[in-house]
Structures are given as C-alpha cells and as structure tokens.
Design a protein around this motif. Structure first.
Motif, PDB file in Angstrom:
ATOM      1  N   VAL A 282      -4.361  54.489   6.003  1.00 25.31           N
ATOM      2  CA  VAL A 282      -4.942  55.982   6.195  1.00 25.31           C
ATOM      3  C   VAL A 282      -6.002  56.081   5.283  1.00 25.31           C
ATOM      4  CG1 VAL A 282      -2.905  57.009   7.268  1.00 25.31           C
ATOM      5  CG2 VAL A 282      -3.102  56.730   4.821  1.00 25.31           C
TER       6      VAL A 282
ATOM      7  N   ILE B 200      -8.800  55.637  14.728  1.00 31.42           N
ATOM      8  CA  ILE B 200      -8.502  56.873  15.152  1.00 31.42           C
ATOM      9  C   ILE B 200      -8.960  57.842  14.035  1.00 31.42           C
ATOM     10  CG2 ILE B 200      -6.705  58.404  15.823  1.00 31.42           C
ATOM     11  CD1 ILE B 200      -5.400  56.124  17.422  1.00 31.42           C
TER      12      ILE B 200
ATOM     13  N   ALA C 173       0.380  59.030  11.246  1.00 34.89           N
ATOM     14  CA  ALA C 173      -0.306  57.752  11.425  1.00 34.89           C
ATOM     15  C   ALA C 173       0.398  56.589  10.673  1.00 34.89           C
ATOM     16  CB  ALA C 173      -1.712  57.608  11.160  1.00 34.89           C
TER      17      ALA C 173
ATOM     18  N   TYR D 280      -1.800  57.771  17.575  1.00 39.67           N
ATOM     19  CA  TYR D 280      -1.813  56.948  16.518  1.00 39.67           C
ATOM     20  C   TYR D 280      -1.001  55.483  17.090  1.00 39.67           C
ATOM     21  CZ  TYR D 280      -3.341  60.608  13.217  1.00 39.67           C
ATOM     22  OH  TYR D 280      -4.055  61.515  12.834  1.00 39.67           O
TER      23      TYR D 280
ATOM     24  N   ALA E  76      -6.587  54.687  10.658  1.00 42.20           N
ATOM     25  CA  ALA E  76      -6.791  56.414  10.805  1.00 42.20           C
ATOM     26  C   ALA E  76      -7.366  56.844   9.745  1.00 42.20           C
ATOM     27  CB  ALA E  76      -5.224  56.710  10.855  1.00 42.20           C
TER      28      ALA E  76
ATOM     29  N   GLY F 108      -3.375  52.850  17.582  1.00 40.07           N
ATOM     30  CA  GLY F 108      -4.473  52.693  16.649  1.00 40.07           C
ATOM     31  C   GLY F 108      -4.500  51.511  15.685  1.00 40.07           C
TER      32      GLY F 108
ATOM     33  N   GLY G  17      -8.298  61.433  12.979  1.00 36.10           N
ATOM     34  CA  GLY G  17      -7.231  62.617  13.378  1.00 36.10           C
ATOM     35  C   GLY G  17      -7.534  63.799  12.566  1.00 36.10           C
TER      36      GLY G  17
ATOM     37  N   LEU H  73      -0.337  52.245  10.332  1.00 34.45           N
ATOM     38  CA  LEU H  73      -1.945  52.476  10.043  1.00 34.45           C
ATOM     39  C   LEU H  73      -2.135  52.762   8.752  1.00 34.45           C
ATOM     40  CD1 LEU H  73      -1.603  52.531  13.306  1.00 34.45           C
ATOM     41  CD2 LEU H  73      -3.509  54.312  13.240  1.00 34.45           C
TER      42      LEU H  73
END
Length: 413
Positions: free
Chosen positions: A343, A225, A336, A314, A320, A317, A227, A341
């Motif tokens: 990042v 994802i 996230a 999120y 991210a 996901g 974002g 996730l």
C-alpha cells in the motif's frame, strides 16, 4: 457547557447554510428533519460516525445480532455517507441519523429507543447523549477507541470533554498508548483489545465478492488500484498509466459526483479509459456467459463510478494506492492489505496506527510528490523478489492483528 451548546448551534447554522448548495449538507439537514423515531424496548444501540466506522464496528454488530437474535438493534449515523449507504442494512431493525446533540434531543431519542446498552465505534463523544445514558444507567461502550496526546481531553481546558469520558462504562482500545493517556487523567476502565477493522477486512479477504467484468478487464495483466482518491492524489496517479503500459489501472474516487468523475476522465487517455457503469452496460463490452467480449483488451484504465465495491475490488489488485493523504488523512489501508497488496499513501497518515506500523515493517510506503510515487512503484513493478516479500509482510501483518472482536465480545457477554 454554555460554550458547547453555542458551538453546536453555530455548527447547525453553518450546515444549514451549506445545504442550499451542497448535497451532503442538504442530506444532513433533511435526513434529520424528515425522520420519525419509532418506540422500542430494550434495544441495542450502535452509533457510527460514517461508513468507515460502520465497517470497523461491523464484526461486533454481527456478533451481537447472533448473540441476541430477539433484540431490536438500532443504528445511528452522524454523516450522510454512512446513513445513505447503510440505511437498509439487514443487520439493524432501525437506522437513523443521530439528532443534533442537545439535551432535549438526547432525552427524546433515548426515551424512544430505550437502549439496553449503547456501543460507539472509535470516537464521537456527545455530551448530552452520554449524560442521558449515564442518568438512565445504560451501559455505554467505546470499541476500537484510540487517543492521541494532542486531543482536547488531555489539555488544561478540556474539563467538559474529560467529563464526557467519565460517562463511558468501558473503553476497548486499539493500543497501549491510548490506555496510558486515559490512565494519566484518572480513567482506568479500559482494555487494549485491538482494532476490529482487522477482523472485518480479514473476513472479507477470505470470501471476497466477485465483481462482474473486473476479471475480464484485468485480462491476466497486473492491476494497480487507486482507492478512495481525491483530486490531489489523482494529479499524481494519472501519470502512471503512460509509464507502465503492461499494467491495468482502476481508480475508485472517494466522491463520485458527475463533476468529480469528469475531472478525473480529463486527466486520463480517452481512448483507453471507461467508467465502470459503461463497461457493464455498453453493448461493445456486454457480459456474455459470465465474461466480457474481447474488446476489453483495448481498455487500460477503469473509473469506478459507484459506492460499495472497493473492499472487494482489492481482491483483483496487485498494488494499491490509498487516497486522502494529501488532505485530512488517509482512508482504509487494511482493506487492501488483507489481500496482500503493498500500500502507498500520501503524507498525512500519522493519526493511523496501522499506517505507521506498515511503514515500520516496510510493507507500506508514504509519498509526498510525483518523483517519490514513481520511485516506489518502479521498485514494486520491476523487482519481483521485493514485491513478493512486501506482499507477504502486509498480509501477515493483518493476520497477526485479528482477534479484537473475540476479546470485546467475551467481556460484553
């Protein structure tokens, strides 16, 4: 003071000129010109710069609503991106654009809403509003405040700005450095309470909203994802789908104007990319019995063309990327992170404590070019043990930092 007032007039003129060809500037002008402020008595006033600050201060807003159910709550926004999305929030009795910070506007606005207290989130220090609140002995609080040495408050020429700070009843700060900076200029009415965003994102992660069509689009595959992306982010990120054919990809751009969406579409394979609005409306992918038709297996990339889904998105996901790091600064990494996730973000992250801390525990990763992006994604995709450790670290980091709301509310009561 004279320079401050002149600067505000120039700012208004610039926005006014821009309003003829920029929608956001137009909303900034017309929203203020067309609003009528209703008279209230003993309200609680929350001010947020934009949508991000609204979400940051939301735990305190919800707590105050629960603590004082009979009080009227007034919310003001500086930016259209906050006002236009939250103007009908049930958490407030009235939502307004904050009028330009002039002595006349400050007197008129505060006279109308008669606040019992005022709560500003993170920043936004307006001289005339703070002066008016001070004159009327209205308690004024800053929550999730954060300060940096390079800010004007700590420069030799920042006398007016330091005076604004002197009107604050109490500062609730994110970190010890901010407290020390304030102490260096003689301000001691401060408590290190932490960042209320941790409370917000953690609560969201415990009860995420289901988003129609996303589970079917993912179809049991891994999902990347991206974002709050900007064009500079997207130039790098759109190279990834070709490298990882077993993964699905979602892009949620920060700006969703038609031109921005089309530019992003042009960077992605047309035969396997779709807008979210088309996904849920197109009969080929129409939702049936709570799921989508099997044609979603043909899709590999989805573009989110609306606002307000990202914090819940999120939940679906696995990795991210948070946009903004090639511009003025990254967007919200914690939304996230709360879902575990790992990042990734661009190089301009220094203003954000959580980004620096995520990097220090090797749960967040900053990149400056395409090669670095591919390098870290490749490790996360191919090294399962490394991915699992990183995911555990990032989730634990968020959980360990919740609790700011409780500290703040204990003092506000």
């Amino acid at each position: 003071m004279l320079l401050y007032n002149i600067g505000l007039r120039f700012y208004y003129i610039i926005i006014y000129i821009a309003s003829f060809f920029n929608q956001k500037a137009s909303l900034w002008i017309t929203g203020r010109n067309n609003q009528t402020v209703a008279c209230l008595n003993n309200s609680i006033w929350f001010h947020f710069a934009s949508l991000g600050e609204f979400e940051q201060g939301r735990p305190i807003l919800e707590a105050m609503r629960a603590l004082h159910p009979g009080k009227k709550i007034v919310i003001t926004f500086f930016s259209p991106s906050g006002y236009e999305i939250r103007k009908n929030t049930p958490l407030a009795d009235a939502v307004y654009y904050l009028p330009l910070d002039t002595a006349k506007n400050a007197h008129k606005f505060i006279e109308a809403i008669q606040p019992q207290m005022a709560i500003f989130t993170k920043y936004e220090y307006w001289y005339h509003y703070f002066t008016e609140a001070h004159k009327r002995q209205i308690p004024l609080y800053i929550i999730s405040g954060v300060f940096r040495p390079k800010q004007v408050f700590f420069k030799w020429y920042g006398c007016l700005n330091r005076k604004i700070l002197s009107f604050v009843t109490h500062f609730f700060l994110q970190d010890e450095q901010s407290k020390q900076l304030l102490q260096n200029i003689g301000i001691t009415n401060a408590t290190v309470s932490g960042d209320t965003r941790f409370d917000r994102v953690w609560a969201n992660a415990q009860q995420p909203k289901e988003i129609p069509g996303i589970a079917a689009f993912k179809n049991g595959q891994k999902l990347f994802i991206a974002g709050s992306t900007w064009p500079q982010d997207e130039t790098l990120l759109t190279t990834l789908p070709a490298l990882y054919p077993d993964w699905k990809f979602i892009f949620a751009p920060h700006e969703i104007g038609e031109e921005k969406i089309n530019n992003l579409l042009n960077l992605l394979p047309k035969d396997s990319t779709l807008r979210y609005s088309e996904l849920i409306q197109n009969s080929k992918f129409k939702i049936q019995n709570g799921d989508l038709r099997p044609h979603t297996s043909e899709l590999r990339t989805l573009i989110i063309d609306n606002i307000g889904m990202l914090s819940s998105l999120y939940a679906y996901g696995d990795i991210a990327y948070i946009g903004g790091g090639f511009g003025v600064g990254i967007h919200n990494t914690l939304e996230a992170a709360a879902f575990g996730l790992p990042v990734i973000f661009g190089p301009n992250y220094q203003k954000f404590n959580e980004a620096r801390e995520l990097i220090s525990i090797k749960a967040g990763f900053s990149i400056t070019n395409e090669a670095q992006l591919k390098g870290i994604v490749d490790i996360l995709v191919t090294d399962e043990a490394f991915y699992n450790i990183t995911s555990k670290k990032v989730r634990e980091y968020v959980e360990e930092n919740i609790g700011a709301t409780e500290i703040i509310m204990r003092m506000l009561r």
